[in-house]
Each structure stands twice: as structure tokens, then as C-alpha cells.
Design a protein around this motif. Structure first.
Motif, PDB file in Angstrom:
ATOM      1  N   SER A 243      71.484  30.427 113.084  1.00  0.00           N
ATOM      2  CA  SER A 243      71.734  31.525 114.010  1.00  0.00           C
ATOM      3  C   SER A 243      73.029  32.206 113.612  1.00  0.00           C
ATOM      4  O   SER A 243      73.970  31.566 113.147  1.00  0.00           O
TER       5      SER A 243
ATOM      6  N   ARG B 257      75.373  36.212 114.338  1.00  0.00           N
ATOM      7  CA  ARG B 257      75.422  37.539 114.947  1.00  0.00           C
ATOM      8  C   ARG B 257      74.926  38.581 113.954  1.00  0.00           C
ATOM      9  O   ARG B 257      75.245  38.520 112.759  1.00  0.00           O
TER      10      ARG B 257
ATOM     11  N   ARG C 114      70.282  49.244 110.778  1.00  0.00           N
ATOM     12  CA  ARG C 114      69.382  48.127 111.063  1.00  0.00           C
ATOM     13  C   ARG C 114      68.420  47.849 109.921  1.00  0.00           C
ATOM     14  O   ARG C 114      68.159  46.697 109.567  1.00  0.00           O
TER      15      ARG C 114
ATOM     16  N   GLU D 191      69.800  43.007 110.411  1.00  0.00           N
ATOM     17  CA  GLU D 191      68.655  42.094 110.321  1.00  0.00           C
ATOM     18  C   GLU D 191      68.082  42.109 108.907  1.00  0.00           C
ATOM     19  O   GLU D 191      67.779  41.052 108.339  1.00  0.00           O
TER      20      GLU D 191
ATOM     21  N   THR E 216      65.272  37.558 117.544  1.00  0.00           N
ATOM     22  CA  THR E 216      66.612  37.969 117.943  1.00  0.00           C
ATOM     23  C   THR E 216      66.715  37.934 119.459  1.00  0.00           C
ATOM     24  O   THR E 216      65.715  37.997 120.177  1.00  0.00           O
ATOM     25  N   THR E 217      67.949  37.835 119.929  1.00  0.00           N
ATOM     26  CA  THR E 217      68.212  37.824 121.361  1.00  0.00           C
ATOM     27  C   THR E 217      69.491  38.595 121.623  1.00  0.00           C
ATOM     28  O   THR E 217      70.287  38.828 120.717  1.00  0.00           O
TER      29      THR E 217
ATOM     30  N   ARG F 255      69.348  43.853 121.792  1.00  0.00           N
ATOM     31  CA  ARG F 255      68.383  44.175 120.734  1.00  0.00           C
ATOM     32  C   ARG F 255      68.274  45.662 120.433  1.00  0.00           C
ATOM     33  O   ARG F 255      67.771  46.053 119.388  1.00  0.00           O
TER      34      ARG F 255
ATOM     35  N   SER G 148      73.008  46.985 119.356  1.00  0.00           N
ATOM     36  CA  SER G 148      74.032  46.020 118.953  1.00  0.00           C
ATOM     37  C   SER G 148      74.990  46.613 117.923  1.00  0.00           C
ATOM     38  O   SER G 148      74.629  47.469 117.112  1.00  0.00           O
TER      39      SER G 148
ATOM     40  N   GLU H 246      74.211  40.884 119.468  1.00  0.00           N
ATOM     41  CA  GLU H 246      72.831  40.495 119.170  1.00  0.00           C
ATOM     42  C   GLU H 246      72.863  39.300 118.223  1.00  0.00           C
ATOM     43  O   GLU H 246      73.649  39.281 117.274  1.00  0.00           O
ATOM     44  N   ARG H 247      72.021  38.308 118.501  1.00  0.00           N
ATOM     45  CA  ARG H 247      71.965  37.110 117.661  1.00  0.00           C
ATOM     46  C   ARG H 247      70.585  36.965 117.032  1.00  0.00           C
ATOM     47  O   ARG H 247      69.566  37.186 117.683  1.00  0.00           O
ATOM     48  N   ALA H 248      70.576  36.573 115.771  1.00  0.00           N
ATOM     49  CA  ALA H 248      69.327  36.259 115.069  1.00  0.00           C
ATOM     50  C   ALA H 248      69.194  34.749 114.968  1.00  0.00           C
ATOM     51  O   ALA H 248      70.167  34.048 114.699  1.00  0.00           O
TER      52      ALA H 248
ATOM     53  N   CYS I 141      66.594  31.877 113.071  1.00  0.00           N
ATOM     54  CA  CYS I 141      65.506  31.783 112.110  1.00  0.00           C
ATOM     55  C   CYS I 141      65.347  30.353 111.598  1.00  0.00           C
ATOM     56  O   CYS I 141      66.318  29.605 111.489  1.00  0.00           O
TER      57      CYS I 141
END
Length: 210
Positions: A122, A124, A137, A162, A181-182, A185, A188, A197-199, A201
Motif C-alpha cells: 500500500s 499513497r 493520473r 496510479e 484504491t481508497t 479517488r 487526490s 488517496e491510497r493504492a 495491491c
């Protein structure tokens, strides 16, 4: 763990089974909450952090080891220098909230891809520049933070888009299994507290075969 539940799909939800009995590595373990949790589930766990950037000099994770009578292995590893991981092979690595604190995330992810079969990561991410005039983005880029630009913390360095994060993990030897992501969205940016915003994966190494 809530974010993991939302992230993982299909057979990947059987996170412990993915390790195939190999140890778990918790990178940037802080006080070791996840390390001790996964140990309690039956995994052999190694936890690494660096006292100079850990907020209590790693006293917390060591005190918990004593209190819990834990057998996890705790190591001091500085990821901003050439480093050696304690073991040759890991079934799963946890890399939560650490990537943007690294001076050379490419080197760390590439080195990890030769040792760990899976990695849950995870970090930012951002869609706009701080002034919100440029949307990046869909470009494979990263924003380099000023020394105290984010949370007055000099250890913050790279905030990827991203697409930049996806390009980074691809170039360092990983395959994206699950991605989500959270947070902010829609708008960010790299520095705003309300625009965080956090990814999350799940990555599979293309270089490790358990």
C-alpha cells in the motif's frame, strides 16, 4: 485488514495458503501489530524496520515481543542503503505505507522480487499536482516531495500516479494480481490531508518459484 478484505479476490483471498509454508516478511513493521497477528495465525514471521526512522526507535516492537512471548525475528534494516534481507525466500511480504518513504523504491521492489513470491503493498498515490492544475493520473509519473511538504516529514519522497505505480511494479519484476484504491479517488494530490488517496495491491513475483 479491512482494505485487504476488499482488495483480494478469488483464490487470492486465501492469503495464508499463498505462502506455501514459507516465512512472512513485514517491512516497515512499526510496532509489529501485523507481524504478531500473522504469527498468531501460524506463520513464521520476520519483521524489519530502521530505528532512525521508526517513531520509537523500534522499542515498541521489541517490548511487544517480550510481552507476547513471541518468536518473531526482528531486524534493523536500512532500505535506503544497499541491504541484505535475513532469508533467501519468503512466501509473502507486507509493504504497507512504506514505499513513499524510500529514496529508491525501484531498487527495493526489484530486490524484493528476487526473494518473495507475493507482496501486499500500500502507498499513497495522486491524480493532480498540489495546485490541481495538472492531472497526471494516466501518466506513468511520480511527484517528488519537498523536504517538509507532506506532514512536515522529511522521510517522504515519491508519490506515484496510479499508472506510475503500475509501471514501477511491472519494471521491477512483479505482476499485479489485485488492485484497488481508497480515499480521495476523484481529486487526490500529493500533499493535501483531505486529498489523500491510497493504492492497495497484491503482487506476484515473476522471478520466484516456490
Amino acid at each position: 485488514l479491512t482494505h485487504l478484505s476488499e482488495l483480494l479476490t478469488g483464490e487470492h483471498r486465501k492469503l495464508l495458503a499463498l505462502t506455501e509454508g514459507y516465512p512472512l516478511l513485514d517491512i516497515g513493521c512499526a510496532d509489529g501489530d501485523l507481524a504478531y497477528f500473522f504469527e498468531d495465525l501460524g506463520l513464521q514471521v520476520q519483521a524489519i524496520d530502521h530505528p532512525a526512522t521508526n517513531y520509537n526507535n523500534m522499542d515498541g516492537v521489541r517490548a511487544l515481543k517480550t510481552a507476547l512471548k513471541s518468536s518473531i525475528e526482528i531486524r534493523d534494516v536500512d532500505l535506503d542503503r544497499q541491504f541484505v534481507l535475513p532469508r533467501q525466500t519468503y512466501g509473502l511480504a507486507l509493504l504497507f505505507g512504506t514505499l513513499y518513504h524510500l529514496k529508491n523504491p525501484f531498487y527495493v521492489l526489484e530486490a524484493l522480487a528476487t526473494r518473495a513470491k507475493y507482496c501486499v503493498l500500500s502507498t499513497r498515490v495522486a491524480q493532480f499536482t498540489p495546485d490541481h492544475k495538472t492531472n497526471f493520473r494516466d501518466s506513468p509519473v511520480a511527484y517528488l516531495l519537498g523536504e517538509l511538504e507532506l506532514n512536515q516529514d522529511y522521510t517522504n519522497y515519491w508519490i506515484f500516479s496510479e499508472m506510475g505505480l503500475r509501471r514501477l511494479v511491472e519494471r521491477t519484476g512483479w505482476r499485479v494480481c489485485d488492485f484497488a484504491t481508497t480515499g480521495a479517488r476523484g481529486d487526490s494530490d500529493p500533499v493535501g490531508a483531505k486529498n489523500d488517496e491510497r493504492a492497495f495491491c497484491l503482487l506476484e513475483s515473476r522471478m520466484v518459484d516456490l
